[in-house]
Write a protein that holds these residues in place. Structure first.
Motif: not given
Length: 278
Positions: A26-47
Motif C-alpha cells: 500500500g505504501v509502495a503504491g502511494l510512493l510510486i504515485v508520489a515519487v515514481g518507481t525509481g524513488g520507491a526503490f531508493i526508499i526501499n533500499g534505505v530501509t
C-alpha cells in the motif's frame, strides 16, 4: 524458543513478516504515485539499514556441537533423513506444492489488476495489502490456537481456504469481493505454511535441524521461480484465470489426499513423538 513455544513463535514471526506485506505494498503504491518507481526503490533500499542493525545486534550462542563432516556428506545425510522420515518427507513435498501452485498467483496480480479491474499502482497495492492482512490474521490465529487445534487441521483447512477462495477470486468481477477473497487466500496460505514449518521443526532431531530446514526453504522459497514459470507459460497459452484455477485444482486435490490419510498421519505423528520422548 522451547519446542512447546515453537508453533506460536513461528506464527508470530509470520505475523511480523506479513504485517510488512500488508503495509508495504500500500505504501509502495502511494510512493510510486508520489515519487515514481525509481524513488520507491531508493526508499526501499534505505530501509534495509534497520535490518542490518537488527542483525548486528543479535548475539546467539548455539547449543549444537560443531562437526568437521564433509559438506557433501552432511547434505547427503540431511536428504536421507528427510526422505526416510514418515512425516517430514510429506510435509516438505506439500510445502513444494504450495510454493509452485499457491504463491504463484501473486505473479499475475499486476496483470489482473490492470486488465480485469482497470487499476493502477495504488489499486494493485490494495490487492497485495488484502492478502497481507489475511496472512497476518492467520498468523495471529495459529499463534493463539496452535496448542488447542491439531496441526493437520490447520494444514488441511488452510489448503481448502487457499484453493477455494483463490478460485472464487478468479470468478469475481467486483473489486471489493476480490479484496475479500484475496484476504481469505492470504489466511489459508499462511495458516498451512507456518504450521508446516513449526511441525517440521518440532519433529526434526536437533543435529539435523539446519539441514532439514535448508531443504524446507528450498522447497517453499526456492521453488517459487518454478511456480512463476509454470503459471506464466500456462496463462500465456490458455489465459490468466485458467492458469490460476488449474493451480487451485491441483492444490485442492493434494489437500484432499492429505485429508484422506489424516488418521494415518496423526498416528505416525503420535508414535514419533512418543519415541522422541522416551
Amino acid at each position: 524458543v522451547n519446542k512447546e513455544q515453537l508453533a506460536s513463535a513461528i506464527a508470530l514471526n509470520s505475523g511480523i513478516f506479513n504485517a510488512a506485506r500488508a503495509i508495504g505494498p500500500g505504501v509502495a503504491g502511494l510512493l510510486i504515485v508520489a515519487v515514481g518507481t525509481g524513488g520507491a526503490f531508493i526508499i526501499n533500499g534505505v530501509t534495509y539499514a534497520a535490518v542490518i542493525m537488527a542483525l548486528a545486534a543479535m548475539n546467539i550462542t548455539s547449543s549444537i556441537p560443531t562437526t568437521n563432516m564433509h559438506p557433501v556428506q552432511a547434505i547427503k545425510e540431511g536428504i536421507q533423513y528427510s526422505a526416510n522420515h514418515p512425516i517430514i518427507k510429506n510435509l516438505l513435498l506439500f510445502a513444494g506444492m504450495v510454493s509452485v501452485f499457491g504463491w504463484s498467483y501473486t505473479t499475475l496480480l499486476p496483470l489482473i489488476a490492470k486488465t480485469e479491474f482497470k487499476l493502477g499502482a495504488a489499486g494493485l497495492g490494495y490487492f497485495y495489502t488484502a492478502g497481507g492482512l489475511g496472512s497476518l490474521t492467520a498468523a495471529i490465529l495459529v499463534a493463539i490456537l496452535s496448542q488447542r487445534i491439531s496441526a493437520i487441521y490447520f494444514i488441511i483447512g488452510g489448503n481448502f481456504l487457499l484453493s477455494s477462495c483463490l478460485f472464487l477470486f478468479t470468478l469475481s468481477s467486483s473489486f471489493y469481493m476480490a479484496l475479500f477473497f484475496l484476504f481469505l487466500t492470504g489466511m489459508g496460505l499462511v495458516a498451512q505454511a507456518s504450521t508446516i514449518n513449526s511441525t517440521v521443526q518440532s519433529l526434526v532431531k536437533p543435529e539435523f535441524r539446519g539441514r532439514v530446514m535448508s531443504i524446507y526453504v528450498l522447497m517453499f522459497i526456492g521453488l517459487i521461480p518454478l511456480g512463476n514459470l509454470q503459471i506464466g507459460w500456462i496463462s500465456e497459452q490458455f489465459g490468466v484465470y485458467f492458469a490460476i484455477r488449474l493451480g487451485c485444482i491441483i492444490l485442492f486435490t493434494f489437500g484432499a489426499i492429505l485429508f484422506y490419510f489424516r488418521n494415518k498421519i496423526r498416528h505416525a505423528y503420535s508414535e514419533y513423538k512418543n519415541e522422541m520422548n522416551g
